[in-house]
Design a protein around this motif. Structure first.
Motif, PDB file in Angstrom:
ATOM      1  N   THR A   1       5.063   6.933  -4.831  1.00 55.42           N
ATOM      2  CA  THR A   1       4.742   5.858  -3.888  1.00 55.42           C
ATOM      3  C   THR A   1       4.397   6.436  -2.519  1.00 55.42           C
ATOM      4  O   THR A   1       3.421   6.018  -1.892  1.00 55.42           O
ATOM      5  CB  THR A   1       5.931   4.871  -3.784  1.00 55.42           C
ATOM      6  N   PHE A   2       5.184   7.398  -2.055  1.00 54.16           N
ATOM      7  CA  PHE A   2       4.912   7.998  -0.751  1.00 54.16           C
ATOM      8  C   PHE A   2       3.626   8.818  -0.768  1.00 54.16           C
ATOM      9  O   PHE A   2       2.950   8.920   0.259  1.00 54.16           O
ATOM     10  CB  PHE A   2       6.101   8.820  -0.266  1.00 54.16           C
ATOM     11  N   ASN A   3       3.278   9.414  -1.907  1.00 51.34           N
ATOM     12  CA  ASN A   3       1.977  10.081  -2.017  1.00 51.34           C
ATOM     13  C   ASN A   3       0.854   9.063  -1.847  1.00 51.34           C
ATOM     14  O   ASN A   3      -0.161   9.347  -1.193  1.00 51.34           O
ATOM     15  CB  ASN A   3       1.829  10.797  -3.365  1.00 51.34           C
ATOM     16  N   GLN A   4       1.019   7.884  -2.453  1.00 49.15           N
ATOM     17  CA  GLN A   4       0.024   6.813  -2.292  1.00 49.15           C
ATOM     18  C   GLN A   4      -0.051   6.368  -0.832  1.00 49.15           C
ATOM     19  O   GLN A   4      -1.135   6.113  -0.308  1.00 49.15           O
ATOM     20  CB  GLN A   4       0.372   5.614  -3.192  1.00 49.15           C
ATOM     21  N   LEU A   5       1.104   6.276  -0.168  1.00 49.20           N
ATOM     22  CA  LEU A   5       1.141   5.916   1.253  1.00 49.20           C
ATOM     23  C   LEU A   5       0.373   6.951   2.068  1.00 49.20           C
ATOM     24  O   LEU A   5      -0.442   6.593   2.925  1.00 49.20           O
ATOM     25  CB  LEU A   5       2.593   5.824   1.738  1.00 49.20           C
ATOM     26  N   GLU A   6       0.627   8.214   1.799  1.00 52.16           N
ATOM     27  CA  GLU A   6      -0.055   9.294   2.525  1.00 52.16           C
ATOM     28  C   GLU A   6      -1.571   9.217   2.338  1.00 52.16           C
ATOM     29  O   GLU A   6      -2.337   9.319   3.300  1.00 52.16           O
ATOM     30  CB  GLU A   6       0.458  10.645   2.012  1.00 52.16           C
ATOM     31  N   ALA A   7      -2.032   9.017   1.113  1.00 53.26           N
ATOM     32  CA  ALA A   7      -3.457   8.917   0.832  1.00 53.26           C
ATOM     33  C   ALA A   7      -4.051   7.675   1.506  1.00 53.26           C
ATOM     34  O   ALA A   7      -5.156   7.733   2.075  1.00 53.26           O
ATOM     35  CB  ALA A   7      -3.701   8.865  -0.676  1.00 53.26           C
ATOM     36  N   TYR A   8      -3.326   6.569   1.470  1.00 50.23           N
ATOM     37  CA  TYR A   8      -3.813   5.345   2.096  1.00 50.23           C
ATOM     38  C   TYR A   8      -3.921   5.536   3.618  1.00 50.23           C
ATOM     39  O   TYR A   8      -4.913   5.152   4.233  1.00 50.23           O
ATOM     40  CB  TYR A   8      -2.929   4.153   1.752  1.00 50.23           C
ATOM     41  N   LEU A   9      -2.907   6.140   4.219  1.00 55.00           N
ATOM     42  CA  LEU A   9      -2.953   6.418   5.657  1.00 55.00           C
ATOM     43  C   LEU A   9      -4.170   7.260   6.018  1.00 55.00           C
ATOM     44  O   LEU A   9      -4.841   7.001   7.011  1.00 55.00           O
ATOM     45  CB  LEU A   9      -1.684   7.146   6.105  1.00 55.00           C
ATOM     46  N   ALA A  10      -4.460   8.265   5.209  1.00 57.07           N
ATOM     47  CA  ALA A  10      -5.615   9.120   5.465  1.00 57.07           C
ATOM     48  C   ALA A  10      -6.902   8.310   5.415  1.00 57.07           C
ATOM     49  O   ALA A  10      -7.799   8.492   6.243  1.00 57.07           O
ATOM     50  CB  ALA A  10      -5.663  10.273   4.462  1.00 57.07           C
ATOM     51  N   SER A  11      -7.008   7.373   4.467  1.00 56.85           N
ATOM     52  CA  SER A  11      -8.226   6.558   4.352  1.00 56.85           C
ATOM     53  C   SER A  11      -8.351   5.574   5.526  1.00 56.85           C
ATOM     54  O   SER A  11      -9.456   5.297   5.971  1.00 56.85           O
ATOM     55  CB  SER A  11      -8.242   5.801   3.025  1.00 56.85           C
ATOM     56  N   VAL A  12      -7.238   5.069   6.016  1.00 59.19           N
ATOM     57  CA  VAL A  12      -7.251   4.137   7.144  1.00 59.19           C
ATOM     58  C   VAL A  12      -7.635   4.851   8.432  1.00 59.19           C
ATOM     59  O   VAL A  12      -8.297   4.275   9.292  1.00 59.19           O
ATOM     60  CB  VAL A  12      -5.853   3.458   7.297  1.00 59.19           C
ATOM     61  N   ARG A  13      -7.258   6.110   8.545  1.00 56.38           N
ATOM     62  CA  ARG A  13      -7.505   6.875   9.776  1.00 56.38           C
ATOM     63  C   ARG A  13      -8.903   7.450   9.832  1.00 56.38           C
ATOM     64  O   ARG A  13      -9.331   7.945  10.867  1.00 56.38           O
ATOM     65  CB  ARG A  13      -6.471   8.012   9.895  1.00 56.38           C
ATOM     66  N   GLU A  14      -9.659   7.434   8.717  1.00 54.82           N
ATOM     67  CA  GLU A  14     -11.006   8.023   8.698  1.00 54.82           C
ATOM     68  C   GLU A  14     -11.980   7.195   9.500  1.00 54.82           C
ATOM     69  O   GLU A  14     -11.903   6.020   9.626  1.00 54.82           O
ATOM     70  CB  GLU A  14     -11.501   8.150   7.244  1.00 54.82           C
TER      71      GLU A  14
END
Length: 174
Positions: A161-174
């Protein structure tokens, strides 16, 4: 001595996870507090979101439904107890039915009905450390033992779940 023993019991019954995220605390907190964000990362890897309704305030709840790749549906809910933006969220998590009533976990007749979670958010140098501390409340000894026995599995699940959070955060910050 009794109090010390009780404290040790509580620590044994607690799952503690920490993750450092490359994002400011306000953004990470927002991603925990808005349904459109939660739907993009919360839950087991591979599950698809169905229903989701969020009332993010003390006394409010997050009621959701997800579907496993095999088609199995799972309902859950959070009931929020404390919210201190952007530092801390305290909620009780449980499995639920479609109406939001608390039900037993689909995988165990002895898993605790309620898990109290405290998520803290601290920022340093533009990175946010989240710490999730969770453990059973209003539980029998058999339920606490089931929780302790599933710590490795829960650790793996939350890491996903936290890996998904990390990936989602990266996509939001792009």
């Amino acid at each position: 001595m009794e109090n010390q023993q009780a404290d040790q019991q509580t620590e044994n019954d607690e799952l503690v996870l920490t993750r450092v995220l490359n994002a400011p605390r306000e953004l990470v907190f927002q991603i925990w507090s808005e349904v459109e964000h939660l739907k993009n990362w919360w839950g087991p890897v591979g599950f698809e979101w169905g229903y989701a309704k969020l009332d993010f305030q003390p006394g409010g709840s997050f009621h959701y439904q997800m579907r496993a790749p095999e088609g199995f549906e799972m309902w859950g809910k959070f009931v929020y107890h404390e919210i201190e933006a952007p530092e801390r969220i305290v909620f009780v998590n449980s499995f639920s039915d479609e109406e939001g009533s608390t039900v037993r976990a689909p995988f165990s007749p002895t898993f605790p009905l309620e898990i109290r979670n405290v998520v803290t958010f601290t920022e340093q140098d533009g990175k946010t450390t989240i710490t999730l501390r969770g453990g059973p409340i209003n539980a029998t000894e058999e339920e606490r033992a089931a929780f302790r026995g599933m710590k490795d599995s829960m650790n793996q699940g939350f890491n996903g779940t936290f890996n998904q959070l990390e990936a989602y955060l990266a996509s939001v910050r792009e």
